[in-house]
Design a protein around this motif. Structure first.
Motif, short mmCIF file in Angstrom:
data_model
loop_
_atom_site.label_atom_id
_atom_site.label_comp_id
_atom_site.label_asym_id
_atom_site.label_seq_id
_atom_site.Cartn_x
_atom_site.Cartn_y
_atom_site.Cartn_z
N VAL A 449 5.88 16.19 -29.68
CA VAL A 449 5.02 15.42 -28.78
C VAL A 449 3.63 15.34 -29.40
N PHE A 450 3.14 14.11 -29.56
CA PHE A 450 1.78 13.90 -30.05
C PHE A 450 0.86 13.57 -28.88
N PRO A 451 -0.24 14.31 -28.70
CA PRO A 451 -1.19 13.99 -27.64
C PRO A 451 -2.12 12.86 -28.08
N VAL A 452 -2.17 11.77 -27.31
CA VAL A 452 -2.92 10.60 -27.75
C VAL A 452 -3.97 10.19 -26.73
N THR A 453 -4.88 9.38 -27.18
CA THR A 453 -6.01 8.94 -26.35
C THR A 453 -5.56 7.98 -25.27
N GLN A 454 -6.35 7.91 -24.22
CA GLN A 454 -6.13 6.92 -23.18
C GLN A 454 -7.39 6.08 -23.00
N TRP A 455 -7.34 5.17 -22.08
CA TRP A 455 -8.26 4.05 -21.92
C TRP A 455 -9.73 4.37 -22.13
N ALA A 456 -10.29 5.36 -21.42
CA ALA A 456 -11.74 5.62 -21.48
C ALA A 456 -12.14 6.42 -22.69
N GLU A 457 -11.16 6.78 -23.53
CA GLU A 457 -11.43 7.59 -24.72
C GLU A 457 -11.28 6.78 -26.01
N GLU A 458 -11.04 5.48 -25.91
CA GLU A 458 -10.71 4.72 -27.10
C GLU A 458 -11.36 3.33 -27.10
N GLU A 459 -11.52 2.81 -28.30
CA GLU A 459 -12.00 1.45 -28.50
C GLU A 459 -10.80 0.54 -28.76
N GLY A 460 -10.97 -0.73 -28.46
CA GLY A 460 -9.90 -1.67 -28.75
C GLY A 460 -10.04 -2.95 -27.98
N THR A 461 -8.97 -3.73 -27.97
CA THR A 461 -8.94 -4.97 -27.21
C THR A 461 -7.66 -5.01 -26.38
#
Length: 706
Positions: A449-461
């Motif tokens: 299991v890889f812990p990944v970023t969610q909406w308020a922790e990341e940049e993008g479109t």
């Protein structure tokens, strides 16, 4: 930290918000911003979205399953090394397609693009698809074959506000995206809100007090109902004949395919009175431009699409819109209400089994050559089309199927149909890798299991339901050892000796722009700088000076002949139809308080307390016949499984119908019962209707598992 302008993490409405700092680490307060889609509003999910950032069981370290079968913390290097070594070994033994990748419609455009590239360039596998196959594929297939392009709403959502009539087929937006209801007020004021739904849902309730008409059709008969509406339009001389002659390829096909669907026949199939069908058709037609109306729209949702004939149902809705001359007219049209947060952008840039970036076909030699040039690989090295989602899942662990699966942005053990089969296939894998925010049901079955970023922790479109490209902005630092999905792709690709995978979202977006150039979904003129200057641009945007394309089809359709294509369709029953053993229909749907598989919203106390458990809506007459009281347990049994859950006795559901929400996991997962029969065109499974046996049940001593 200063206030950060971004968008809600949930549905495709992508309500504009501002995140403000609070004292707790990693926490924010959300406030709505005025924006054309949400008009300064938020739903209950949006208001509580910050709670998911700090849930107690947030994944913060990579996990690997040890010899004792437990998931234990490890380092990123160890986890990436382990996964990469297993990929190498499995591909050496079984070939490139031994590895499969499954994505999600909630991933940013950058992640969706990188996932498709990672599958085809780093893993060199054809086996990649995503959960949008469960949500949008039927509407996409129908609009592509009718219009030559798939953009959920080919017009701004705000255009609905001026319409005199809106026909909603299989959409309960009052619960799924409440701020959008404001755009229906004009139709309601005109008495023109027409809602097709087997339940008196919150949206159907908006038609009361002369605001419109609720067409409470038998589950699985939307296609017959729409054919009959079109029959009335044509037979009563309400069609826009000039539009049909000038802008469609075969107007006579409309007459041929609807001639036998007079309202009395449709009433016998759908249960909707013939007089109601005629009245609804006349209301819709009166609002059409050809009759001097304020404008009319035909909109579809999952209730119409998640069927083994979903593509044909959407096609019938498009044909109805064409008969009235709506597509391409200002203030009118056909559209599909996209569900997932990036359901539109997520299907445009290559995580779908048959697509390359820019909504290109992976089978098109010119598209393969162009994208391969951007990626710096030989076109002949790119794999061909892969299996669709259900077919891919069903092949996992089989003799000729994939031996490993990497999952990003999807919770298959709640969201896929026929879950007992899904569970069996996942358990048969040699390697299951899941990237997630929380320990979802699927993550808990994984080997890594890889812990990944969610909406308020990341940049993008992200791309909204209108095809409007928006900026997602980071407001807080990710906790612990959390990294982006981009880091997972780059880390594995590096260990496979495949360079060219950036972890910088802005760099990935620049590459996406180049890869999409010239495609149907052309983002090449959209720059990070334009988006940061508050330009929310509608694709296609073919060059940097281009203003974007809010409305499609005004000058023609992107088909070979420039006309909309009339595709003949006819009604057929659901794949798993009623029988003496299973005499009722089971339908599934959403709740105001929860989202998708519930992995996020079930962890928010306010939302979980409002709707803490699964239930089954059943009509009072049926409940009385079966001896089932309100709140008492009943058993649902289909050809695929059974479950016990409490009853909600309500006249809001048809007597032949049982409704169960699908946001719950484990013993509460209704997708244990749903049918994985596929639409022959879109390959979408038939979630929305199947035959079910209902009996009274004894509640287990421990109650219904939560």
């Amino acid at each position: 930290m200063t206030a950060v302008a971004t968008h809600c993490p949930y549905c495709a409405l992508q309500c504009a918000t501002t995140l403000h700092p609070v004292a707790r680490p990693g926490a924010v307060e959300v406030r709505p911003r005025d924006f054309p889609t949400n008009k300064g509003g938020l739903c209950r999910k949006g208001w509580t979205a910050p709670e998911v950032l700090t849930v107690p069981d947030r994944l913060t370290m990579p996990l690997v399953r040890n010899a004792a079968g437990e998931l234990v913390e490890t380092s990123w290097d160890a986890a990436l090394d382990f996964v990469s070594d297993r990929i190498k070994a499995l591909q050496a033994a079984h070939g490139r397609d031994a590895i499969a990748v499954f994505g999600g419609g909630g991933l940013t455009n950058e992640k969706a693009y990188a996932l498709g590239k990672f599958a085809r360039v780093a893993l060199k596998t054809a086996n990649v698809d995503y959960n949008g196959r469960f949500c949008m594929s039927s509407a996409a297939a129908a609009t592509n074959r009718a219009f030559g392009i798939d953009r959920g709403l080919p017009f701004p959502l705000a255009d609905l506000g001026g319409a005199g009539a809106v026909l909603l087929v299989g959409s309960n937006i009052a619960e799924t995206m409440p701020p959008a209801v404001a755009h229906l007020q004009g139709a309601r004021d005109s008495g023109g809100l027409l809602v097709v739904d087997p339940r008196r849902s919150a949206t159907a309730g908006l038609t009361e007090e002369n605001a419109g008409i609720h067409l409470q059709a038998t589950p699985g008969t939307d296609l017959a109902l729409v054919l009959s509406l079109t029959h009335v339009v044509l037979q009563e001389g309400l069609a826009d004949t000039a539009y049909l002659q000038e802008r469609t390829d075969d107007p006579d096909a409309l007459v041929r395919t609807t001639a036998s669907w007079w309202p009395e026949r449709a009433e016998r199939v759908t249960g909707v009175p013939a007089a109601t069908i005629r009245r609804a058709a006349r209301v819709l037609a009166a609002a059409a431009p050809v009759h001097g109306g304020a404008g009319a729209f035909v909109l579809t949702g999952r209730g119409a699409e998640q069927h083994s004939k979903g593509t044909d149902t959407v096609t019938a809705c498009i044909n109805l819109a064409l008969a009235l001359g709506l597509p391409g007219r200002m203030g009118s049209g056909y559209g599909c209400i996209t569900g997932q947060g990036n359901g539109q952008g997520g299907r445009e840039h290559g995580q779908k089994a048959d697509q390359l970036p820019g909504y290109r076909s992976i089978s098109d030699p010119a598209a393969r050559a162009y994208v391969a040039g951007v990626w710096g690989v030989d076109p002949d090295e790119l794999p061909g089309p892969g299996k669709s989602a259900v077919e891919l899942i069903n092949s996992l662990g089989t003799t000729d199927g994939p031996k490993a699966l990497l999952v990003h942005g999807s919770n298959l053990l709640v969201s896929a149909p026929h879950l007992s089969s899904v569970r069996e296939r996942l358990a048969s894998l040699d390697l299951l890798v899941v990237a997630d925010v929380v320990p979802s049901e699927t993550a808990l079955l994984a080997d890594v299991v890889f812990p990944v970023t969610q909406w308020a922790e990341e940049e993008g479109t992200m791309t909204s339901l209108e095809g409007r490209v928006l900026r997602r902005r980071a407001a807080v630092a990710a906790p612990g050892e959390v990294r982006s999905d981009l880091a997972v792709f780059a880390g594995i690709a590096e260990r496979l000796d495949v360079p060219g995978f950036s972890t910088d979202p802005a760099e990935v977006f620049e590459e996406l722009r180049r890869a999409s150039a010239g495609g149907k979904a052309d983002y090449s003129g959209i720059t990070w700088e334009r988006l940061d200057a508050d330009e929310a641009l509608f694709w296609p945007v073919p060059h940097e000076g281009h203003p974007g394309t809010p409305r499609l089809f005004s000058d023609g359709f992107p088909t070979a002949d420039g006309r909309a294509h009339v595709v003949p369709v006819d009604h057929r029953p659901v794949a798993d139809d009623l029988s003496t053993e299973a005499p009722l229909y089971l339908v599934t749907g959403r709740l105001l308080q929860h989202y998708q598989s519930g992995a996020q919203t079930r962890r928010v106390p306010e939302l979980a307390e409002a709707e803490p458990e699964v239930y089954a809506e059943i009509h009072p007459r049926v409940a009385a016949q079966l001896g089932i009281g309100d709140g008492r347990p009943l058993r649902l049994r289909t050809a695929r499984g059974s479950m016990v859950l409490p009853a909600r006795v309500t006249a809001d559901v048809r007597p032949d119908t049982v409704f169960v929400p699908f946001h719950f996991g484990g013993a509460e997962a209704v997708n244990e019962l749903t049918n994985d029969a596929l639409d022959p065109v879109s390959r979408m499974p038939e979630f929305k209707a199947c035959a079910v046996e209902v009996t009274a049940a004894a509640l287990p001593a421990t109650g219904v598992p939560a």
